[in-house]
Enzyme design. Sequence first.
Site, mmCIF file in Angstrom:
data_model
loop_
_atom_site.group_PDB
_atom_site.id
_atom_site.type_symbol
_atom_site.label_atom_id
_atom_site.label_comp_id
_atom_site.label_asym_id
_atom_site.label_seq_id
_atom_site.Cartn_x
_atom_site.Cartn_y
_atom_site.Cartn_z
ATOM 1 N N GLU A 1 -17.948 -3.622 24.697
ATOM 2 C CA GLU A 1 -17.123 -4.822 24.828
ATOM 3 C C GLU A 1 -15.917 -4.791 23.903
ATOM 4 O OE1 GLU A 1 -20.381 -4.839 24.150
ATOM 5 O OE2 GLU A 1 -21.353 -5.677 25.923
ATOM 6 N N HIS B 1 -4.047 3.263 -3.356
ATOM 7 C CA HIS B 1 -4.227 2.714 -2.008
ATOM 8 C C HIS B 1 -3.465 1.419 -1.790
ATOM 9 C CE1 HIS B 1 -6.166 0.812 1.491
ATOM 10 N NE2 HIS B 1 -6.256 -0.250 0.711
ATOM 11 N N HIS C 1 -29.048 -14.712 25.095
ATOM 12 C CA HIS C 1 -27.992 -14.544 26.082
ATOM 13 C C HIS C 1 -27.271 -15.843 26.419
ATOM 14 C CE1 HIS C 1 -29.630 -10.608 26.410
ATOM 15 N NE2 HIS C 1 -28.956 -10.291 27.508
ATOM 16 N N HIS D 1 0.830 -1.208 0.000
ATOM 17 C CA HIS D 1 0.000 0.000 0.000
ATOM 18 C C HIS D 1 0.862 1.255 0.000
ATOM 19 C CE1 HIS D 1 -2.307 -3.321 1.700
ATOM 20 N NE2 HIS D 1 -3.401 -2.699 1.296
HETATM 21 C C1 LIG Z 1 -11.735 -4.418 9.828
HETATM 22 C C2 LIG Z 1 -11.189 -4.252 8.443
HETATM 23 N N1 LIG Z 1 -12.015 -4.271 7.400
HETATM 24 C C3 LIG Z 1 -11.529 -4.184 6.149
HETATM 25 C C4 LIG Z 1 -10.192 -4.076 5.917
HETATM 26 C C5 LIG Z 1 -9.655 -4.026 4.497
HETATM 27 N N2 LIG Z 1 -9.191 -2.660 4.225
HETATM 28 C C6 LIG Z 1 -7.908 -2.312 4.323
HETATM 29 S S1 LIG Z 1 -7.673 -0.653 4.136
HETATM 30 C C7 LIG Z 1 -9.333 -0.399 3.881
HETATM 31 C C8 LIG Z 1 -9.907 0.954 3.718
HETATM 32 C C9 LIG Z 1 -9.028 1.908 3.077
HETATM 33 O O1 LIG Z 1 -9.444 3.211 3.315
HETATM 34 P P1 LIG Z 1 -8.727 4.087 4.384
HETATM 35 O O2 LIG Z 1 -8.838 3.468 5.707
HETATM 36 O O3 LIG Z 1 -9.243 5.443 4.233
HETATM 37 O O4 LIG Z 1 -7.198 4.011 3.989
HETATM 38 P P2 LIG Z 1 -6.487 4.771 2.785
HETATM 39 O O5 LIG Z 1 -6.924 4.110 1.521
HETATM 40 O O6 LIG Z 1 -6.901 6.183 2.852
HETATM 41 O O7 LIG Z 1 -5.042 4.563 3.046
HETATM 42 C C10 LIG Z 1 -10.015 -1.600 3.934
HETATM 43 C C11 LIG Z 1 -11.480 -1.724 3.723
HETATM 44 C C12 LIG Z 1 -9.356 -4.057 7.048
HETATM 45 N N3 LIG Z 1 -8.036 -3.959 6.939
HETATM 46 N N4 LIG Z 1 -9.876 -4.122 8.298
#
Ligand SMILES: Cc1ncc(C[n+]2csc(CCOP(=O)(O)OP(=O)(O)O)c2C)c(N)n1
Length: 683
Positions: A430, A281, A492, A51
């Site tokens: 939680e 990304h 529960h 990334h």
């Molecule tokens: C709980 C979770 N859901 C999904 C992902 C997969 N995932 C990695 S980054 C991302 C989103 C990217 O957007 P952002 O957080 O804004 O990061 P940016 O692209 O701006 O670096 C996702 C959905 C993850 N790592 N963790």
Amino acid sequence: MSPNASSTAAMATSGRRDAMSSEHLTIGHERMANAIRALAMDAVEQAKSGHPGMPMGMADVATVLFSRFLKFDPADPAWPDRDRFVLSAGHGSMLIYALLYLTGYSSVTLDEIKRFRQLGSKTPGHPENFVTLGVETTTGPLGQGLGNAVGMAIAERHLAAVFGDIVNHKTYVIASDGDLMEGISQEAIALAGHLKLNRLIVLFDDNGISIDGSLSLSDSVDQVKRFEAAGWAASRIDGHDPQAIAAALEKAQNSDRPVLIACKTQIGYGAPTKAGKASSHGSPLGADEIKGAREKLGWTHAPFEVPEAELAAWRAAGQRSKQAHADWSKRLAALDAGKRAEFERRMRGDLPKALNDAVRAVKESLATAPKDIATRSSSEFALESLVPAVPEMIGGSADLTGSNNTRTKTMKPITATDFAGRFIHYGIREHGMAAAMNGMTLHGGIIPYSGTFLVFADYCRPAIRLAALMGERVIHVMTHDSIGLGEDGPTHQPVEHLAALRAIPNLLVFRPADAVEVIECWQLALENKDRPSVLALTRQNLPQLRRARDEKNLCAAGAYEIVAAHGKADVSIFATGSEVSIAAEAQKLLAAKGVVARVVSVPCFELLAAQPAAARRAIIGDAKVNVGVEAAVRQGWDAVIGSDGVFVGMTSFGASAPYKELYKHFGITPQGVADAALRKLGN
Ligand SMILES: Cc1ncc(C[n+]2csc(CCOP(=O)(O)OP(=O)(O)O)c2C)c(N)n1
Ligand SMILES: [Mg+2]
């Protein structure tokens, strides 16, 4: 303002925080930040995965933080009073690897950066604290790092209240859109705001982009207002303007509440066509784009090459806290010897000698005056001795204190005005609780334990999984562990939760059968320094089966014969928790029919599985028929009773009724167990 227009002049304006090295002033902000960008592009390109966008976008913010504000010493990544830095947006791992390399941590060399994402490298896909020294916590599942940081900030305030000014640091977080969209972030920021954790500073990568594209596809939250509503100080800045970044961080130093700095950035900053787009990304930029970025950024150097002057400027930044470290060492040395030894013991994670005495005292008391009480109450009884003996234990509950029995008589709550307390009212949070507990353990000096209902293990699961992955000692007290909770009904009543928890590698799942097993399981949970534990406890009363004086911790083997056979056993009955006493009654019914049976209590599958094969075989025995009894699904039991074993438990959800009726309704009774054994024996 673009980095081109800022750099050195901007750095100089609020330079009073740090005597900047002359190299740094010569090299300037922009070239330092570009070193991060170039390493991120090159490493992702070489790995053919990763990334680049986030490290490139947040390079300016990270450069200001690491070169001017963060208190850290690359020569001593475990320095207890270092500022904690959490990269909650773990997908941007190249940001932290670049920073660790550039500032001079020995864990991340240029060779390791070249091996980004390869097997056995110090630079795995997402940051793993158990792989790379200098990485404070394992991140990647979005939102978890932010949750951890809240725990770190609580730990800092508590230890400062106990030990004074040898604990005096901040916790910084870089969080992305995804971190703030995840539900856990709401729990984390609400708790932080409530506790006024003013040393917690979150730098939000406000780039308006996530994987699917523009954030406007799925979100229209005003994060600044949201954080303000939770009691934070929040502001918006240009995340590419070093002067603005420095000014915001400067202001954050003396805040009376946690701080959010929303940094408007461009993802993939510098990439000619992909900057500001989701395409930067999570994929390599490609050769042409990288060439264009090098031109745009004015970075003329070969891949992975950081020229001497830039590296020297960064290394100088890595030396900034040497004096602070030395001053801290002096303060530690000046501390009363007993207090210093206690601080050092806690930070090492060693248990106090008083623990064994406390366990012995509880066992002695139970042998003298047995208790036929619910295991949640036995746990409270154990805690009354453990909590005074182990001062690093910090208890809590997610708004079920009276049901979980996790607060002892003398425990005072941790509040925004008094962090010396030892009990946290986590609220109905939680997930935030479990993530904060991970952060407390990672901070060091604290053994956190929680309270909630076992059925809500699902609400904690992502954080428990990470505790297991990281090898962190956190202890979850989860009560109301079966249909035995009765009238609250199937919503529960956990049915699949024990199996689901046992499926998590490295997690210890304890289900003690009586008051004696409870203190033994507590002892094991505390002694297992590198593993999280869950203690599954009952709401309903249970007889104390263990009446003899046992110095030895019988639960340590994971299973043991709790009722011996009179002669050679035809039947071995294995049971856990509340079903052990049912198994013991079944044994009597079988005896009346002339069938010889033994009862084995299995308080911990994982510890049984870890026994040497011969010991395990001896515990399991060689009876004709093995019966398993647990008021839960069978999944996982075949490892104990074999695929030919008979299982008496649940195959459906529970129901709402008084618990004794439920046990009868679902056939989990002494008669039901005896009948199952007899059927299998062919009698
Ligand atoms: C709980 C979770 N859901 C999904 C992902 C997969 N995932 C990695 S980054 C991302 C989103 C990217 O957007 P952002 O957080 O804004 O990061 P940016 O692209 O701006 O670096 C996702 C959905 C993850 N790592 N963790
Ligand atoms: Mg984003």
